[in-house]
Each structure stands twice: as C-alpha cells, then as structure tokens.
Design an enzyme around this catalytic site. Structure first.
Site, PDB file in Angstrom:
ATOM      1  N   HIS A  23      38.358   5.531  50.554  1.00  0.00           N
ATOM      2  CA  HIS A  23      39.774   5.669  50.179  1.00  0.00           C
ATOM      3  C   HIS A  23      39.942   6.584  48.975  1.00  0.00           C
ATOM      4  O   HIS A  23      39.768   6.158  47.829  1.00  0.00           O
ATOM      5  CB  HIS A  23      40.343   4.282  49.865  1.00  0.00           C
ATOM      6  N   HIS A  25      42.603   9.653  47.361  1.00  0.00           N
ATOM      7  CA  HIS A  25      43.754  10.568  47.393  1.00  0.00           C
ATOM      8  C   HIS A  25      43.353  11.784  46.567  1.00  0.00           C
ATOM      9  O   HIS A  25      43.225  11.667  45.346  1.00  0.00           O
ATOM     10  CB  HIS A  25      44.990   9.921  46.766  1.00  0.00           C
ATOM     11  N   VAL A  26      43.139  12.914  47.229  1.00  0.00           N
ATOM     12  CA  VAL A  26      42.728  14.103  46.460  1.00  0.00           C
ATOM     13  C   VAL A  26      43.902  15.051  46.240  1.00  0.00           C
ATOM     14  O   VAL A  26      43.790  16.014  45.492  1.00  0.00           O
ATOM     15  CB  VAL A  26      41.524  14.833  47.091  1.00  0.00           C
ATOM     16  N   ARG A  27      45.051  14.759  46.916  1.00  0.00           N
ATOM     17  CA  ARG A  27      46.272  15.580  46.729  1.00  0.00           C
ATOM     18  C   ARG A  27      46.037  17.050  47.109  1.00  0.00           C
ATOM     19  O   ARG A  27      45.229  17.342  47.973  1.00  0.00           O
ATOM     20  CB  ARG A  27      46.796  15.479  45.285  1.00  0.00           C
ATOM     21  N   ASN A  51      48.642  11.065  52.893  1.00  0.00           N
ATOM     22  CA  ASN A  51      50.050  10.943  52.468  1.00  0.00           C
ATOM     23  C   ASN A  51      50.479  12.089  51.553  1.00  0.00           C
ATOM     24  O   ASN A  51      50.887  11.896  50.416  1.00  0.00           O
ATOM     25  CB  ASN A  51      50.321   9.579  51.815  1.00  0.00           C
ATOM     26  N   LYS A 105      45.814   6.380  59.531  1.00  0.00           N
ATOM     27  CA  LYS A 105      46.231   5.487  58.442  1.00  0.00           C
ATOM     28  C   LYS A 105      47.649   4.993  58.672  1.00  0.00           C
ATOM     29  O   LYS A 105      48.560   5.791  58.912  1.00  0.00           O
ATOM     30  CB  LYS A 105      46.161   6.262  57.114  1.00  0.00           C
ATOM     31  N   HIS A 149      47.368  -0.093  55.426  1.00  0.00           N
ATOM     32  CA  HIS A 149      47.947  -0.527  54.148  1.00  0.00           C
ATOM     33  C   HIS A 149      48.648  -1.838  54.507  1.00  0.00           C
ATOM     34  O   HIS A 149      49.739  -1.839  55.082  1.00  0.00           O
ATOM     35  CB  HIS A 149      48.934   0.521  53.619  1.00  0.00           C
ATOM     36  N   HIS A 202      42.060  -1.603  50.559  1.00  0.00           N
ATOM     37  CA  HIS A 202      42.374  -2.211  49.254  1.00  0.00           C
ATOM     38  C   HIS A 202      42.879  -3.655  49.344  1.00  0.00           C
ATOM     39  O   HIS A 202      43.990  -3.965  48.930  1.00  0.00           O
ATOM     40  CB  HIS A 202      43.343  -1.350  48.457  1.00  0.00           C
ATOM     41  N   ASP A 276      40.686   3.905  46.321  1.00  0.00           N
ATOM     42  CA  ASP A 276      42.124   4.158  46.167  1.00  0.00           C
ATOM     43  C   ASP A 276      42.400   4.841  44.829  1.00  0.00           C
ATOM     44  O   ASP A 276      43.346   4.499  44.127  1.00  0.00           O
ATOM     45  CB  ASP A 276      42.959   2.881  46.319  1.00  0.00           C
ATOM     46  N   HIS A 280      48.356  10.760  39.645  1.00  0.00           N
ATOM     47  CA  HIS A 280      49.735  11.267  39.549  1.00  0.00           C
ATOM     48  C   HIS A 280      49.886  11.944  38.199  1.00  0.00           C
ATOM     49  O   HIS A 280      49.256  11.504  37.226  1.00  0.00           O
ATOM     50  CB  HIS A 280      50.742  10.110  39.587  1.00  0.00           C
TER      51      HIS A 280
HETATM   52  O1  DOR Z   1      49.065   2.863  44.383  1.00  0.00           O
HETATM   53  C1  DOR Z   1      48.995   3.556  45.394  1.00  0.00           C
HETATM   54  N1  DOR Z   1      49.033   4.897  45.300  1.00  0.00           N
HETATM   55  N2  DOR Z   1      48.908   2.983  46.597  1.00  0.00           N
HETATM   56  C2  DOR Z   1      49.007   3.688  47.733  1.00  0.00           C
HETATM   57  O2  DOR Z   1      48.996   3.090  48.775  1.00  0.00           O
HETATM   58  C3  DOR Z   1      49.239   5.138  47.694  1.00  0.00           C
HETATM   59  C4  DOR Z   1      48.756   5.695  46.449  1.00  0.00           C
HETATM   60  C5  DOR Z   1      49.225   7.108  46.194  1.00  0.00           C
HETATM   61  O3  DOR Z   1      49.228   7.917  47.112  1.00  0.00           O
HETATM   62  O4  DOR Z   1      49.568   7.393  45.041  1.00  0.00           O
HETATM   63 ZN    ZN Z   2      45.811   4.721  48.822  1.00  0.00          ZN
END
Ligand code: DOR
Ligand code: ZN
Length: 376
Positions: A23, A25-27, A51, A105, A149, A202, A276, A280
């Site tokens: 899990h 998130h590399v954006r 996402n 997902k 999720h 998670h 996870d 941000h």
């Molecule tokens: O806290 C989270 N941030 N939970 C998620 O399911 C998505 C993730 C995000 O993409 O920032």
């Molecule tokens: Zn996530």
C-alpha cells in the site's frame, strides 16, 4: 532472517529478505520523484494506489503511470511497482482484463482522499448485472485480487454498531465505518464471490481483527500499517488535534491498537505489511478541512522493525510479515536480495520539498527518533 549482535557496541543488525509493501501512495510529479526512491530502497515491490486525479481506470493510464514510476527509480535497486485500477461504478471490465495480473482497489465514495469516483453504494458489489459485480466476477475467475478500503459511510438499514443505534441511510461515525463494513458488507461480498481473493487494506479495528482471526486464509488477507500498530487515538488528540497523525481509516482507541498488535504478532500467513504512506502538502494538512494521510515511506521498514521489537516479535515473524506473506498471496517470485537494518536511532529532521510552499511535506515523526536505521 539473520540477527547479529555486536556485544562490544551492543548493536544489533538484522538482515532480511527484501520486503514487499502492499500500500503506497506515490502521487505524481515532485512527490513521486521523492517517494519512489524511498520505497525502492526498502521494498522489492510495492502496490501503487490508483487514487490520482483523475483516477487510474484504464490500461493506458496504468501503463503510463507505471513507466513514470520506473523512471523515477534512480536508486539502481530493482523495484517492481504493482499497479492497481480504481473501481468506479462504471469501471469497464474490458480494461481490467487488459491490465493482466494487476489488482483492483475499492474506495467507498467520499470517505477518503480522492474517493469522489468511488463506488456509491457497496450493494453494487453483490448485485448481479452491475458493472462492479462484473468486475469482481472477472477478478475471481482470473485469480486477481480485490483490495478493499473497508469502510461504509452509511447504515443500509437500522443497525446498532458499537452500541450506537443508526437508522436506515444514516451517516456512520468515522470510528464505526470499519466495524459496520466488517459485519454488514464484507460477508456479503464473500458470499457473492466465494472464489475471489480479497485483501482488506489497513485493518484498523478490533472488529476487523476478530473477523480476520476467524476468516483469514488463502483467499482473504489483510495489511496493517505501522501507524495503526504504533499509535492509538490518544496520540492523535494529545494537546489538540494533530493533522500529521490523521489518516483514514482513523487511528482508533487503545483496545483496537492492541487487537491489531495481537493479530500482527501472532504470525498468521494472511497478515502482511501495507504502509498506506500517503503524503500531502503541508498546506492542505494544516487547513480548515485537513486532508487525510501522512508520509511514512521515509522510514518504511524501520518503523515496523520498531513495532515488532517493542512487542518482542522481532524474529522470523517479522520477515514473514514484511517479506513473505504478501508475496505468497500475490504470487510474487521469491528473492535472494536482502536489506539490512541496525538499531541505531536517528531523528526525522526536516520536512521534504521544503523549497516550495505548495509542495512541502511534513513526514511522520518529524523531530522525533526512529529506533532502527536502514544500512545503505
Ligand atoms: O488517509 C488516507 N489517505 N487514507 C486513504 O485511504 C487514502 C489516502 C490518500 O490518498 O491520501
Ligand atoms: Zn491508502
């Protein structure tokens, strides 16, 4: 896994098979360029969350994104990004088919970052004829994994969750979203698709831990984050609300953290690592409505070593959790590559991308110590 103790310096070194993270998130852009090398140093493979804005819903987008991730791996380490498609109410099963072995997902609409395109009503997952139902059937027939999720936003009918009465269609408290899903939603998905392989991402609650203890196995597994193992709600609220400890699913009260620790350190083959890590920019974290998710990839495996050590489980259970269990579930080849960790504490000193106020990222544990260190 090999543990070496140097009695003269009292330092301990662990060598373990290079882990797999399910899990990340590399954006995109600068954040992606920051995060990909962090994870390539620590993991031989990682599941990449879809996402983005717009979400990854086509083969073409998935392939482009994979290519960008490969290019950002400037470390010289072999690293496999395991890509995922984002399940929407309209995701085309044809795209899923094209995407080969990659997972899908599930996001419940509106409950987390960039989930506006998620499935509106989970009933679609077991309602014959819906697109999501078709996608799940395809996943089941091709041995691919549905990653969940595991949260519901609304009670579908009158129900009591953790002592709170909800009427039909009433919004659920964030702390009750996973308990509701584990009791009311996951069993229906499993009943409708008994052959489907499912990962609950998670896991965050005692109800989730109980469900996994009873039902975990070859077709059902779960990942656990380091922040859910190392923190409980008191940490999030101490002295005021702390946005740099805010994730979805929320970090729960202590008895839930304890249930996750117990599940994790019991050595089950259906429990594995999934960080996870969810960076941000600082400005959207420290805002009127704080974005959920925090960067943990900078100390990805070190934080888990800390958790396992604290609970006396830093032995073969650690390597199974970090390197073997998910690899077996997802059918990854075994590896001879290893990483080495040493118990020399280091301080998380500064923010990342601090040159640009639009991009600056505050990492988990900023200003605090991490007890284990990756030897490079
Ligand atoms: O806290 C989270 N941030 N939970 C998620 O399911 C998505 C993730 C995000 O993409 O920032
Ligand atoms: Zn996530």
């Amino acid at each position: 896994m090999k543990i070496t103790i140097d009695t003269s310096t009292n330092s301990r070194t662990i060598e373990l098979k290079k882990p797999v993270c399910t899990h990340q998130h590399v954006r995109t852009e600068a954040t992606l360029e920051l995060v990909v090398p962090m994870i390539a140093r620590r993991f031989r493979a990682a599941i990449i969350m879809p996402n983005l804005k717009p979400p990854v819903t086509t083969f073409t987008h998935l392939e482009q994104y994979k290519e960008i991730i490969h290019r950002a791996n400037t470390t010289g380490h072999l690293f496999t990004p395991m890509m995922t498609l984002y399940l929407t109410d309209n995701l085309n099963p044809g795209e899923v088919d094209l995407c080969g072995h990659h997972a899908v997902k599930y996001y419940p609409r509106g409950l987390t970052t960039n989930s506006a395109d998620g499935v509106e009503n989970p009933q679609a997952l077991w309602s014959k004829g819906s697109k999501p139902h078709q996608v799940l059937r395809l996943l089941a027939s091709t041995g691919k994994v549905l990653i969940l999720h595991a949260a519901d936003g609304f009670a579908r009918e009158g129900v009591i969750v953790r002592g709170t009465q909800y009427h039909a269609d009433e919004e659920l408290d964030p702390y009750d979203q996973e308990p509701h899903f584990m009791r009311e939603t996951l069993p229906r998905i499993i009943d409708a698709h008994p052959e489907l392989k499912i990962e609950v991402a998670h896991l965050s609650t005692k109800e989730g831990a109980e469900f996994m203890q009873k039902n975990g196995g070859k077709r059902l597994g779960c990942s656990i984050t380091c922040h859910h193992l190392l923190n409980d709600r008191r940490d999030v609220m101490r002295g005021g609300f702390r946005p740099h400890l805010d994730w979805r699913p929320v970090i729960q009260p202590k008895d839930n953290t304890q249930a996750l620790q117990e599940l994790c350190f019991s050595g089950h083959p259906f429990v594995w690592l999934g960080m996870d890590s969810a960076p941000h920019p600082r400005k959207v974290k420290e805002a009127a409505c704080c974005a959920t998710g925090v960067l943990t990839a900078h100390a990805g495996i070190e934080l888990y070593a800390e958790a396992f050590e604290t609970f006396g489980a830093l032995d073969q259970r650690f390597e199974n959790f970090a390197s073997n269990n998910a690899a077996n579930f997802y059918g990854l080849a075994d590896t001879d590559t290893t990483i080495t960790l040493v118990n020399k504490p280091w301080k998380v000193r500064g923010s990342y991308l601090s040159g640009n106020p639009d991009e600056e990222i505050i990492p988990y544990r900023l200003g605090e110590e991490v007890l284990w260190r990756l030897v490079e």
